[in-house]
Design an enzyme around this catalytic site. Structure first.
Site, short mmCIF file in Angstrom:
data_model
loop_
_atom_site.label_atom_id
_atom_site.label_comp_id
_atom_site.label_asym_id
_atom_site.label_seq_id
_atom_site.Cartn_x
_atom_site.Cartn_y
_atom_site.Cartn_z
N SER A 1 22.94 29.11 1.78
CA SER A 1 21.59 28.38 1.20
C SER A 1 20.14 29.33 2.12
CB SER A 1 21.58 27.16 1.02
OG SER A 1 21.51 26.39 2.84
N GLY B 1 30.56 27.32 7.26
CA GLY B 1 30.71 26.02 6.96
C GLY B 1 30.74 26.12 5.17
N GLU C 1 32.69 37.60 6.51
CA GLU C 1 30.56 37.74 7.63
C GLU C 1 31.28 38.61 8.54
OE1 GLU C 1 28.83 33.33 5.94
OE2 GLU C 1 30.15 33.45 7.33
C1 5RP Z 1 28.51 30.87 5.93
C2 5RP Z 1 28.52 30.27 6.31
C3 5RP Z 1 26.51 29.99 6.58
O1 5RP Z 1 25.95 31.33 6.92
C4 5RP Z 1 26.27 28.68 6.89
O2 5RP Z 1 27.15 28.00 6.65
C5 5RP Z 1 25.35 28.18 6.99
O3 5RP Z 1 24.68 27.89 5.49
P1 5RP Z 1 23.17 27.45 4.96
O4 5RP Z 1 22.31 28.50 5.50
O5 5RP Z 1 23.35 27.02 4.06
O6 5RP Z 1 22.98 26.48 6.12
O7 5RP Z 1 28.38 30.26 7.74
O8 5RP Z 1 30.45 30.82 5.35
#
Ligand code: 5RP
Length: 222
Positions: A35, A101, A108
């Site tokens: 997000s 997450g 990544e």
């Molecule tokens: C996705 C990630 C995101 O960077 C992490 O989950 C943070 O997400 P958000 O910006 O929605 O808080 O690692 O795999």
């Protein structure tokens, strides 16, 4: 730290906006997932005629980049990148991270490794003294799920929980390890990487962020 949802969104947006400071003309930008990154992609649209394109860490981010008129390029074609911008689930004082997450940890990690500078954009709720409160994602080859889960339990004492129903962009599954207190993130990342069937671990300690932008009033750059 608990933060009201609209304040948190605004903090994410402010962090994403600040990351534009690291762009250079004719760059190919590595783009993460989540997000906070969604705000970055929307802000990047103003730069779309100044950059050559983006290398994306997920189908979700690719779709948003394309919707904003930004070309998505293959990492094999782009070669090494100058800049990667991504969010995180937790960030410690040494800029080591838990990520994944959103389930995009493997791509990544690949893009972070390929990039000279990793700018991590977060809101203050992601800052922790010690990593591990957020369950640590591990991407696994499906047939190895229970083998890896048993090995994780034996090696760490943490509780691996299958993120049932989730299939990654690479066709794999995710285990989230609960109840960890990660005092040596480099060691744990190295150990977990050795388990056959592990594709990647959502610990970004061997290759941490270079710069962390914490959204808020004021925005902080660490
Ligand atoms: C996705 C990630 C995101 O960077 C992490 O989950 C943070 O997400 P958000 O910006 O929605 O808080 O690692 O795999």
């Amino acid at each position: 730290m608990t933060t009201a949802p609209n304040l948190m969104s605004e903090s994410k947006r402010l962090a994403a906006q600040k990351a534009l400071d690291y762009l250079e003309d004719d760059m190919i930008v590595g783009v993460g997932t989540g997000s906070t990154v969604a705000y970055f992609i929307d802000a990047l649209a103003a730069w779309k005629h100044r950059i050559r394109g983006a290398v994306s860490s997920s189908e979700q981010s690719s779709a948003r980049l394309k919707a904003n008129g930004i070309e998505v390029l293959d990492l094999n074609v782009s070669g090494p990148l100058l800049l990667y911008v991504d969010g995180a689930d937790e960030c410690d004082p040494h800029k080591r991270l838990i990520k994944g997450g959103g389930g995009a940890l493997t791509r990544e990690k690949i893009i972070a490794q390929a990039s000279e500078r990793f700018v991590c954009i977060i809101d203050a709720s992601k800052q922790v003294p010690i990593l591990g409160n957020f369950p640590l994602p591990v991407e696994v080859i499906p047939m190895a799920r229970s083998l890896v889960a048993r090995a994780i339990l034996a090696a760490t004492g943490g509780q691996p929980v299958w993120r049932e129903g989730v299939v990654t962009d690479n066709g794999n599954w995710i285990l989230d390890i609960h109840n960890l207190r990660i005092v040596d993130p480099v060691k744990l990342e190295t150990e977990l990487n050795q388990i056959p069937g592990v594709v990647s671990v959502g610990l970004f300690a061997r290759r941490p962020a270079d710069i962390v932008i914490v959204g808020g009033e004021p925005v902080r750059v660490l």
